[in-house]
Motif scaffolding. Sequence first.
Motif, PDB file in Angstrom:
ATOM      1  N   TYR A 187       0.810  -1.218   0.000  1.00 53.36           N
ATOM      2  CA  TYR A 187       0.000   0.000   0.000  1.00 53.36           C
ATOM      3  C   TYR A 187       0.842   1.266   0.000  1.00 53.36           C
ATOM      4  CZ  TYR A 187      -3.899  -3.133   0.756  1.00 53.36           C
ATOM      5  OH  TYR A 187      -4.829  -4.132   0.588  1.00 53.36           O
ATOM      6  N   ASP A 188       0.219   2.333  -0.441  1.00 52.45           N
ATOM      7  CA  ASP A 188       0.787   3.679  -0.461  1.00 52.45           C
ATOM      8  C   ASP A 188       1.171   4.083   0.973  1.00 52.45           C
ATOM      9  OD1 ASP A 188       0.822   6.562  -0.358  1.00 52.45           O
ATOM     10  OD2 ASP A 188      -0.249   6.594  -2.271  1.00 52.45           O
ATOM     11  N   GLN A 190       1.580   6.978   2.280  1.00 49.50           N
ATOM     12  CA  GLN A 190       0.845   8.138   2.794  1.00 49.50           C
ATOM     13  C   GLN A 190      -0.656   7.904   2.839  1.00 49.50           C
ATOM     14  OE1 GLN A 190       2.035  10.976   4.151  1.00 49.50           O
ATOM     15  NE2 GLN A 190       4.010   9.934   4.024  1.00 49.50           N
ATOM     16  N   ASN A 191      -1.114   6.939   2.079  1.00 46.27           N
ATOM     17  CA  ASN A 191      -2.545   6.666   2.006  1.00 46.27           C
ATOM     18  C   ASN A 191      -2.714   5.145   2.024  1.00 46.27           C
ATOM     19  OD1 ASN A 191      -5.250   6.575   1.422  1.00 46.27           O
ATOM     20  ND2 ASN A 191      -5.003   7.101  -0.751  1.00 46.27           N
ATOM     21  N   LYS A 195      -3.506   1.070  -3.006  1.00 50.61           N
ATOM     22  CA  LYS A 195      -2.272   0.341  -3.346  1.00 50.61           C
ATOM     23  C   LYS A 195      -1.176   1.308  -3.794  1.00 50.61           C
ATOM     24  CE  LYS A 195      -3.108  -0.523  -8.224  1.00 50.61           C
ATOM     25  NZ  LYS A 195      -3.118  -1.372  -9.378  1.00 50.61           N
ATOM     26  N   MET A 196       0.064   0.921  -3.547  1.00 54.13           N
ATOM     27  CA  MET A 196       1.190   1.702  -4.056  1.00 54.13           C
ATOM     28  C   MET A 196       1.160   1.596  -5.571  1.00 54.13           C
ATOM     29  SD  MET A 196       5.265   1.313  -3.127  1.00 54.13           S
ATOM     30  CE  MET A 196       5.132   1.752  -1.408  1.00 54.13           C
ATOM     31  N   SER A 197       1.210   2.741  -6.251  1.00 54.80           N
ATOM     32  CA  SER A 197       1.030   2.724  -7.702  1.00 54.80           C
ATOM     33  C   SER A 197       1.802   3.862  -8.359  1.00 54.80           C
ATOM     34  CB  SER A 197      -0.472   2.848  -7.997  1.00 54.80           C
ATOM     35  OG  SER A 197      -0.688   3.502  -9.220  1.00 54.80           O
ATOM     36  N   SER A 200      -0.873   6.565  -9.427  1.00 54.97           N
ATOM     37  CA  SER A 200      -1.727   7.325  -8.510  1.00 54.97           C
ATOM     38  C   SER A 200      -1.091   7.695  -7.172  1.00 54.97           C
ATOM     39  CB  SER A 200      -3.061   6.602  -8.310  1.00 54.97           C
ATOM     40  OG  SER A 200      -2.834   5.312  -7.826  1.00 54.97           O
ATOM     41  N   SER A 201       0.049   7.092  -6.812  1.00 51.07           N
ATOM     42  CA  SER A 201       0.655   7.478  -5.534  1.00 51.07           C
ATOM     43  C   SER A 201       1.466   8.765  -5.703  1.00 51.07           C
ATOM     44  CB  SER A 201       1.598   6.379  -5.029  1.00 51.07           C
ATOM     45  OG  SER A 201       0.894   5.199  -4.752  1.00 51.07           O
ATOM     46  N   GLY A 205       4.424   8.621  -1.044  1.00 51.46           N
ATOM     47  CA  GLY A 205       3.745   7.350  -0.810  1.00 51.46           C
ATOM     48  C   GLY A 205       4.462   6.180  -1.454  1.00 51.46           C
ATOM     49  N   LEU A 206       5.453   6.488  -2.306  1.00 55.32           N
ATOM     50  CA  LEU A 206       6.117   5.483  -3.150  1.00 55.32           C
ATOM     51  C   LEU A 206       7.533   5.169  -2.686  1.00 55.32           C
ATOM     52  CD1 LEU A 206       5.630   6.601  -6.888  1.00 55.32           C
ATOM     53  CD2 LEU A 206       5.148   4.320  -5.993  1.00 55.32           C
TER      54      LEU A 206
END
Length: 332
Positions: A187-188, A190-191, A195-197, A200-201, A205-206
């Motif tokens: 997962y991200d 920060q969020n 999912k870590m992406s 979109s992250s 978050g990455l």
Amino acid sequence: RPRVLSGMQPSGDSLHLGNYLGALVNWVKTQDEYQTLFFIPDMHAITVEQDPAELRARTRKTAAQYIAGGIDVEKSTLFVQSHVPEHAQLAWVLNCITGFGEASRMTQFKDKSAKGGADVASVGLFTYPVLMAADILLYRPEGVPVGDDQRQHVELARDLAKRFNYRFGETFVVPEAFIQREGARIYDLQNPSAKMSKSSSGPNGLINLLDDPKVTAKRIKSAVTDADTVIAHDRESKPGVTNLLEILSTLTGKSVETLVTEYDGKMYGHLKVDVAEAVVARLEPIRARTLELLDDPAELDALLAKGAAKAREIASVTLADVYAKVGFLPPL
Ligand code: TYM
């Protein structure tokens, strides 16, 4: 030996920790048991806008990260999707047995197109899962090692394989998604409920394989947790801590339960320091090796050319079979 095949898009500047723990780690493990094929889906990358020079650079960079992450070119066939024209050729045939409604139900398309609206989403993005089915079915693999988010796409490949076999006679192997229990979804930071992406992250978050280790450590230490102080595994109420525990579990091989016992009474800060250390220790040599490999692009290109030739030996046989079965007149 049974076959396995998988790929990761060259769409970012680096692979991220989700790609590594959800997929690449599994790929590496399959190399001793299976005949393995790993490729770089550059044709998938252009379903959204790409800068041409950047795409070229990222394709090489992705290949370098596969190798640095443990793909052994003596054991595995490593190639670029666009070097093997059979992928596009089979995709067309499969497009013609895929229902419009069936393709419309693919959640990744729905998510991605929702962001830009129907006019921004390309037809290529819509038919992306069919190209992915072609990637897979061409090689008649038994397994497709992927993270959890690709489950629905592999399911479509299975449906299309069965449909084609039913209509035209036994042609394709119906593949299984190989999804490991741990690391299947990272997962991200920060969020931690997303999912870590790559797409979109946000940067914090990455965790990127090619980032400076100091940046990596800092991002983990500032990961979002919660206002509580107890280190426990609970996806619903403690998604941030749970994500950190799972990352540490995949890297150390210790079960989440063992880790929870070990961190009993300790503070979040302790856990974060240990996760940061474990991630940096694992990624640092991969980063160094990737940069080394990128120093010699000609050598990488030669490896990829060899891989494509090997892949085509398999792909061309399947495609000829498919073309004959659907009734195409063979050229003289
Ligand atoms: P891609 O490039 O988005 O992701 C590559 C691999 O990484 C996994 N992954 C994750 N695993 C755990 N946690 C995460 N946060 C996370 N994010 C990504 C993905 O599940 C995937 O295994 N459509 C594919 C590429 C593709 C492909 C194929 C894969 C094209 N043709 C044929 C297998 C077989 C994709 O976009 O993956």
